[in-house]
Design an enzyme around this catalytic site. Structure first.
Site, PDB file in Angstrom:
ATOM      1  CG  ASP A   1      -0.702  -0.657   2.381  1.00 55.33           C
ATOM      2  OD1 ASP A   1      -1.561  -1.337   2.929  1.00 55.33           O
ATOM      3  OD2 ASP A   1       0.457  -0.521   2.817  1.00 55.33           O
TER       4      ASP A   1
ATOM      5  CE  LYS B   1      -7.709   4.934   2.943  1.00 57.18           C
ATOM      6  NZ  LYS B   1      -7.178   5.369   4.223  1.00 57.18           N
TER       7      LYS B   1
ATOM      8  CG  MET C   1      -3.683   8.026  10.150  1.00 59.79           C
ATOM      9  SD  MET C   1      -4.617   6.506  10.279  1.00 59.79           S
ATOM     10  CE  MET C   1      -4.159   5.945  11.905  1.00 59.79           C
TER      11      MET C   1
HETATM   12  C1  LIG Z   1      -2.498   4.077   8.553  1.00 60.57           C
HETATM   13  S1  LIG Z   1      -1.189   4.788   9.490  1.00 60.57           S
HETATM   14  C2  LIG Z   1       0.019   3.543   9.308  1.00 60.57           C
HETATM   15  C3  LIG Z   1       1.171   3.650  10.262  1.00 60.57           C
HETATM   16  C4  LIG Z   1       2.241   2.596  10.033  1.00 60.57           C
HETATM   17  N1  LIG Z   1       1.723   1.267  10.260  1.00 60.57           N
HETATM   18  C5  LIG Z   1       3.477   2.811  10.885  1.00 60.57           C
HETATM   19  O1  LIG Z   1       3.778   2.011  11.778  1.00 60.57           O
HETATM   20  O2  LIG Z   1       4.182   3.793  10.615  1.00 60.57           O
HETATM   21  C6  LIG Z   1      -0.665   6.046   8.397  1.00 60.57           C
HETATM   22  C7  LIG Z   1      -0.175   7.283   9.132  1.00 60.57           C
HETATM   23  O3  LIG Z   1       1.177   7.109   9.548  1.00 60.57           O
HETATM   24  C8  LIG Z   1       1.851   8.355   9.498  1.00 60.57           C
HETATM   25  N2  LIG Z   1       2.991   8.231   8.567  1.00 60.57           N
HETATM   26  C9  LIG Z   1       3.449   7.091   8.029  1.00 60.57           C
HETATM   27  N3  LIG Z   1       4.562   7.301   7.300  1.00 60.57           N
HETATM   28  C10 LIG Z   1       4.802   8.637   7.382  1.00 60.57           C
HETATM   29  C11 LIG Z   1       5.822   9.486   6.855  1.00 60.57           C
HETATM   30  N4  LIG Z   1       6.803   9.008   6.100  1.00 60.57           N
HETATM   31  N5  LIG Z   1       5.776  10.806   7.151  1.00 60.57           N
HETATM   32  C12 LIG Z   1       4.797  11.302   7.925  1.00 60.57           C
HETATM   33  N6  LIG Z   1       3.818  10.556   8.448  1.00 60.57           N
HETATM   34  C13 LIG Z   1       3.817   9.236   8.193  1.00 60.57           C
HETATM   35  C14 LIG Z   1       0.847   9.397   9.056  1.00 60.57           C
HETATM   36  O4  LIG Z   1       0.251   9.934  10.223  1.00 60.57           O
HETATM   37  C15 LIG Z   1      -0.128   8.538   8.290  1.00 60.57           C
HETATM   38  O5  LIG Z   1      -1.385   9.162   8.196  1.00 60.57           O
END
Ligand SMILES: C[S@@+](CC[C@H](N)C(=O)[O-])C[C@H]1O[C@@H](n2cnc3c(N)ncnc32)[C@H](O)[C@@H]1O
Length: 234
Positions: A34, A56, A167
């Site tokens: 994803d 998405k 998020m």
């Molecule tokens: C559905 S969650 C998944 C998190 C993921 N499983 C993790 O452990 O990082 C997605 C959220 O993670 C955060 N996120 C993930 N990668 C990011 C990045 N490279 N920069 C900023 N925010 C990030 C944001 O808040 C995003 O909306």
């Protein structure tokens, strides 16, 4: 039957995947991936591997969890070695558990390969340690996304020294409003957008001025609240 591997891809930099995760990507017949992974990692897949995007797409069809579950089950039953590649760590707001419950239901063996979560790595990469001796000895990681129909979260109820919100970008106003009630307007806050990418942006301020500083921002982003935000600047 081969296992389905639920693999954390790390926080958006292909070098931050685990050795085991990379090995599995190289061996996989099917990779179901994803958003928020460094897509360059897919170049490591073997020739002929099937790459299935289930993230998405802006304005287009985005895959429902049931559809993703179905793909995993079908591909495993075809005898394929399947890697389910997820951003960060599969169990931190990654819905890895939901996919595993479906695999269990279908008697399909699985293995989880943890990943480096963005919740820790994105702040760390811009010099924000989530704990610091004498300053912050507790951390809460929570979501800023509230599904319709769910009880609204009151962010003022979280008491950890450091609060990390995933998020939460589109709900920033409400989050800040709640937090001002419990932590006051002077509490430091940082927003890190698109961590580990060339478009990364860091906005720092206080709960009193962040809404003014962070206008028109877009996800993905991580919000960090607490004294640790400025600790390495002194
Ligand atoms: C559905 S969650 C998944 C998190 C993921 N499983 C993790 O452990 O990082 C997605 C959220 O993670 C955060 N996120 C993930 N990668 C990011 C990045 N490279 N920069 C900023 N925010 C990030 C944001 O808040 C995003 O909306």
């Amino acid at each position: 039957m081969l296992k389905v591997y639920i693999v954390g891809a790390g926080p958006g930099d292909k070098e931050l995947i685990t050795v085991k995760g990379l090995k599995l990507i190289k061996e996989a017949d099917v990779i179901v991936y994803d958003d928020l992974i460094d897509k360059d990692i897919l170049k490591e897949a073997k020739d002929g591997a099937e790459l299935i995007y289930v993230g998405k797409r802006k304005g287009k069809h985005s895959f429902k969890q049931e559809e993703i579950n179905k793909i995993l089950v079908e591909k495993a039953k075809e005898g394929k070695k399947v890697v389910r590649l997820k951003g960060g760590d599969p169990f931190i707001f990654g819905r890895g558990g939901e996919e595993i419950l479906e695999l269990i239901k279908n008697n399909i063996p699985y293995e989880v390969v943890p990943g480096v979560t963005s919740a820790i790595a994105v702040p760390a990469s811009v010099g924000i340690p989530l704990t610091h001796r004498g300053i912050a000895k507790s951390v809460t990681i929570t979501t800023g996304h509230e599904r319709e129909g769910e009880n609204k979260v009151d962010y003022s109820k979280f008491v950890a020294d450091t609060l990390v919100i995933l998020m939460g970008i589109t709900n920033l106003e409400k989050i800040v409003k709640d937090l001002v009630k419990s932590r006051g307007k002077e509490k430091p806050i940082a927003i890190i957008l698109k961590g580990f990418s060339k478009d990364q942006k860091v906005i720092k301020g206080t709960l009193g001025d962040i809404l003014e500083k962070a206008k028109d921002i877009e996800p993905p982003g991580i919000i960090v609240v607490g004294k640790v935000v400025n600790i390495l600047e002194r």
